[in-house]
Design a protein around this motif. Structure first.
Motif, PDB file in Angstrom:
ATOM      1  N   ALA A   1     -20.284  -8.092  46.462  1.00  0.00           N
ATOM      2  CA  ALA A   1     -20.778  -7.037  45.602  1.00  0.00           C
ATOM      3  C   ALA A   1     -21.329  -7.435  44.334  1.00  0.00           C
ATOM      4  O   ALA A   1     -22.459  -6.832  44.035  1.00  0.00           O
ATOM      5  CB  ALA A   1     -19.506  -5.979  45.725  1.00  0.00           C
ATOM      6  N   ALA A   2     -20.792  -8.311  43.596  1.00  0.00           N
ATOM      7  CA  ALA A   2     -21.335  -8.795  42.291  1.00  0.00           C
ATOM      8  C   ALA A   2     -22.868  -9.663  42.537  1.00  0.00           C
ATOM      9  O   ALA A   2     -23.624  -9.445  41.617  1.00  0.00           O
ATOM     10  CB  ALA A   2     -20.343  -9.633  41.670  1.00  0.00           C
ATOM     11  N   ILE A   3     -22.783 -10.098  43.538  1.00  0.00           N
ATOM     12  CA  ILE A   3     -23.856 -10.880  43.579  1.00  0.00           C
ATOM     13  C   ILE A   3     -25.159  -9.910  44.148  1.00  0.00           C
ATOM     14  O   ILE A   3     -26.103 -10.207  43.516  1.00  0.00           O
ATOM     15  CB  ILE A   3     -23.721 -11.926  44.809  1.00  0.00           C
ATOM     16  CG1 ILE A   3     -22.988 -13.180  44.412  1.00  0.00           C
ATOM     17  CG2 ILE A   3     -25.246 -12.705  45.332  1.00  0.00           C
ATOM     18  CD1 ILE A   3     -22.603 -14.096  45.555  1.00  0.00           C
ATOM     19  N   GLU A   4     -24.801  -9.139  44.929  1.00  0.00           N
ATOM     20  CA  GLU A   4     -25.865  -8.214  45.423  1.00  0.00           C
ATOM     21  C   GLU A   4     -26.408  -7.191  44.111  1.00  0.00           C
ATOM     22  O   GLU A   4     -27.704  -6.843  44.133  1.00  0.00           O
ATOM     23  CB  GLU A   4     -25.304  -7.045  46.407  1.00  0.00           C
ATOM     24  CG  GLU A   4     -25.180  -7.714  47.652  1.00  0.00           C
ATOM     25  CD  GLU A   4     -24.428  -6.481  48.878  1.00  0.00           C
ATOM     26  OE1 GLU A   4     -23.459  -6.178  48.521  1.00  0.00           O
ATOM     27  OE2 GLU A   4     -25.158  -6.483  49.764  1.00  0.00           O
ATOM     28  N   LYS A   5     -25.442  -7.081  43.338  1.00  0.00           N
ATOM     29  CA  LYS A   5     -25.897  -6.279  41.930  1.00  0.00           C
ATOM     30  C   LYS A   5     -27.100  -7.029  41.349  1.00  0.00           C
ATOM     31  O   LYS A   5     -28.026  -6.491  40.461  1.00  0.00           O
ATOM     32  CB  LYS A   5     -24.964  -5.746  41.203  1.00  0.00           C
ATOM     33  CG  LYS A   5     -23.865  -4.780  42.023  1.00  0.00           C
ATOM     34  CD  LYS A   5     -22.786  -4.389  40.622  1.00  0.00           C
ATOM     35  CE  LYS A   5     -21.769  -3.812  41.255  1.00  0.00           C
ATOM     36  NZ  LYS A   5     -20.910  -3.339  40.396  1.00  0.00           N
TER      37      LYS A   5
ATOM     38  N   ASP B   1     -15.459 -13.676  48.649  1.00  0.00           N
ATOM     39  CA  ASP B   1     -14.815 -12.416  48.999  1.00  0.00           C
ATOM     40  C   ASP B   1     -15.565 -11.174  48.867  1.00  0.00           C
ATOM     41  O   ASP B   1     -16.768 -11.579  48.264  1.00  0.00           O
ATOM     42  CB  ASP B   1     -13.382 -12.100  48.353  1.00  0.00           C
ATOM     43  CG  ASP B   1     -13.560 -12.346  46.871  1.00  0.00           C
ATOM     44  OD1 ASP B   1     -14.769 -11.975  46.249  1.00  0.00           O
ATOM     45  OD2 ASP B   1     -12.792 -12.535  46.188  1.00  0.00           O
ATOM     46  N   ASP B   2     -15.180 -10.124  49.455  1.00  0.00           N
ATOM     47  CA  ASP B   2     -16.097  -8.696  49.289  1.00  0.00           C
ATOM     48  C   ASP B   2     -16.459  -8.714  47.979  1.00  0.00           C
ATOM     49  O   ASP B   2     -17.531  -8.040  47.610  1.00  0.00           O
ATOM     50  CB  ASP B   2     -15.404  -7.665  50.038  1.00  0.00           C
ATOM     51  CG  ASP B   2     -15.394  -7.993  51.503  1.00  0.00           C
ATOM     52  OD1 ASP B   2     -16.199  -8.676  52.007  1.00  0.00           O
ATOM     53  OD2 ASP B   2     -14.364  -7.038  51.960  1.00  0.00           O
TER      54      ASP B   2
ATOM     55  N   ASP C   1     -35.900  -4.514  46.025  1.00  0.00           N
ATOM     56  CA  ASP C   1     -36.921  -4.339  46.996  1.00  0.00           C
ATOM     57  C   ASP C   1     -37.112  -5.678  47.965  1.00  0.00           C
ATOM     58  O   ASP C   1     -38.084  -5.763  48.694  1.00  0.00           O
ATOM     59  CB  ASP C   1     -38.248  -4.168  46.288  1.00  0.00           C
ATOM     60  CG  ASP C   1     -38.615  -5.260  45.354  1.00  0.00           C
ATOM     61  OD1 ASP C   1     -37.695  -5.859  45.044  1.00  0.00           O
ATOM     62  OD2 ASP C   1     -39.928  -5.560  44.964  1.00  0.00           O
ATOM     63  N   ILE C   2     -36.236  -6.474  47.953  1.00  0.00           N
ATOM     64  CA  ILE C   2     -36.190  -7.742  48.859  1.00  0.00           C
ATOM     65  C   ILE C   2     -34.968  -7.597  49.665  1.00  0.00           C
ATOM     66  O   ILE C   2     -33.960  -7.641  49.340  1.00  0.00           O
ATOM     67  CB  ILE C   2     -36.268  -9.016  47.925  1.00  0.00           C
ATOM     68  CG1 ILE C   2     -37.551  -9.008  46.977  1.00  0.00           C
ATOM     69  CG2 ILE C   2     -36.034 -10.106  49.033  1.00  0.00           C
ATOM     70  CD1 ILE C   2     -37.662 -10.349  46.313  1.00  0.00           C
ATOM     71  N   PRO C   3     -35.318  -7.786  50.890  1.00  0.00           N
ATOM     72  CA  PRO C   3     -34.005  -7.846  52.026  1.00  0.00           C
ATOM     73  C   PRO C   3     -33.203  -9.023  51.831  1.00  0.00           C
ATOM     74  O   PRO C   3     -33.708  -9.966  51.586  1.00  0.00           O
ATOM     75  CB  PRO C   3     -34.608  -7.737  53.266  1.00  0.00           C
ATOM     76  CG  PRO C   3     -36.068  -8.104  53.156  1.00  0.00           C
ATOM     77  CD  PRO C   3     -36.471  -7.740  51.684  1.00  0.00           C
ATOM     78  N   HIS C   4     -31.827  -8.752  51.720  1.00  0.00           N
ATOM     79  CA  HIS C   4     -31.084 -10.009  51.699  1.00  0.00           C
ATOM     80  C   HIS C   4     -29.855  -9.702  52.827  1.00  0.00           C
ATOM     81  O   HIS C   4     -29.559  -8.851  53.148  1.00  0.00           O
ATOM     82  CB  HIS C   4     -30.399 -10.071  50.372  1.00  0.00           C
ATOM     83  CG  HIS C   4     -29.656  -8.876  50.090  1.00  0.00           C
ATOM     84  ND1 HIS C   4     -30.019  -7.629  49.434  1.00  0.00           N
ATOM     85  CD2 HIS C   4     -28.125  -8.778  50.074  1.00  0.00           C
ATOM     86  CE1 HIS C   4     -28.924  -7.025  49.493  1.00  0.00           C
ATOM     87  NE2 HIS C   4     -27.900  -7.498  49.841  1.00  0.00           N
ATOM     88  N   LEU C   5     -29.287 -11.082  53.326  1.00  0.00           N
ATOM     89  CA  LEU C   5     -28.167 -11.150  54.185  1.00  0.00           C
ATOM     90  C   LEU C   5     -27.413 -12.320  53.595  1.00  0.00           C
ATOM     91  O   LEU C   5     -27.714 -13.361  52.936  1.00  0.00           O
ATOM     92  CB  LEU C   5     -28.720 -11.619  55.461  1.00  0.00           C
ATOM     93  CG  LEU C   5     -29.375 -10.941  56.188  1.00  0.00           C
ATOM     94  CD1 LEU C   5     -30.159 -11.277  57.455  1.00  0.00           C
ATOM     95  CD2 LEU C   5     -28.612  -9.630  56.753  1.00  0.00           C
ATOM     96  N   PHE C   6     -26.090 -12.180  53.957  1.00  0.00           N
ATOM     97  CA  PHE C   6     -25.096 -13.085  53.543  1.00  0.00           C
ATOM     98  C   PHE C   6     -24.924 -13.899  54.881  1.00  0.00           C
ATOM     99  O   PHE C   6     -24.444 -13.314  55.996  1.00  0.00           O
ATOM    100  CB  PHE C   6     -23.777 -12.653  53.070  1.00  0.00           C
ATOM    101  CG  PHE C   6     -23.924 -12.171  51.556  1.00  0.00           C
ATOM    102  CD1 PHE C   6     -23.567 -12.754  50.553  1.00  0.00           C
ATOM    103  CD2 PHE C   6     -24.070 -10.653  51.606  1.00  0.00           C
ATOM    104  CE1 PHE C   6     -23.558 -12.408  49.214  1.00  0.00           C
ATOM    105  CE2 PHE C   6     -24.176 -10.323  50.181  1.00  0.00           C
ATOM    106  CZ  PHE C   6     -24.089 -11.009  49.040  1.00  0.00           C
TER     107      PHE C   6
END
Length: 79
Positions: free
Chosen positions: A43-47, A38-39, A52-57
């Motif tokens: 958000a918790a994972i993104e933190k 879920d969103d 400096d590394i691009p990421h995508l879900f």
């Protein structure tokens, strides 16, 4: 994973032991099975991810983010 930052550090350490030259390449992080997140969890994972590394879900089940991942990989490979 309970600690995505630690998992990434383990991966980087393994790459360094295998071939230190791989650490000179640009990284892209793809978080798979995102259809199960879920969103709030995203958000918790993104933190926990390096800034400096691009990421995508991404999700292969729903095809979410796959086109964006291909575009990002193409961009990184052609820099």
């Amino acid at each position: 994973s309970d600690n995505h930052k630690k998992e990434f550090e383990i991966l980087v350490n393994e790459l360094e032991q295998y071939n230190p030259e791989l650490l000179h390449k640009q990284f892209v992080i793809a978080i798979s099975k995102s259809d199960m997140l879920d969103d709030e969890l995203k958000a918790a994972i993104e933190k926990e991810l390096p800034l400096d590394i691009p990421h995508l879900f991404i999700s292969s089940v729903t095809n979410k983010g796959l086109t964006e991942l291909k575009d990002l990989l193409w961009k990184v490979l052609n820099q």
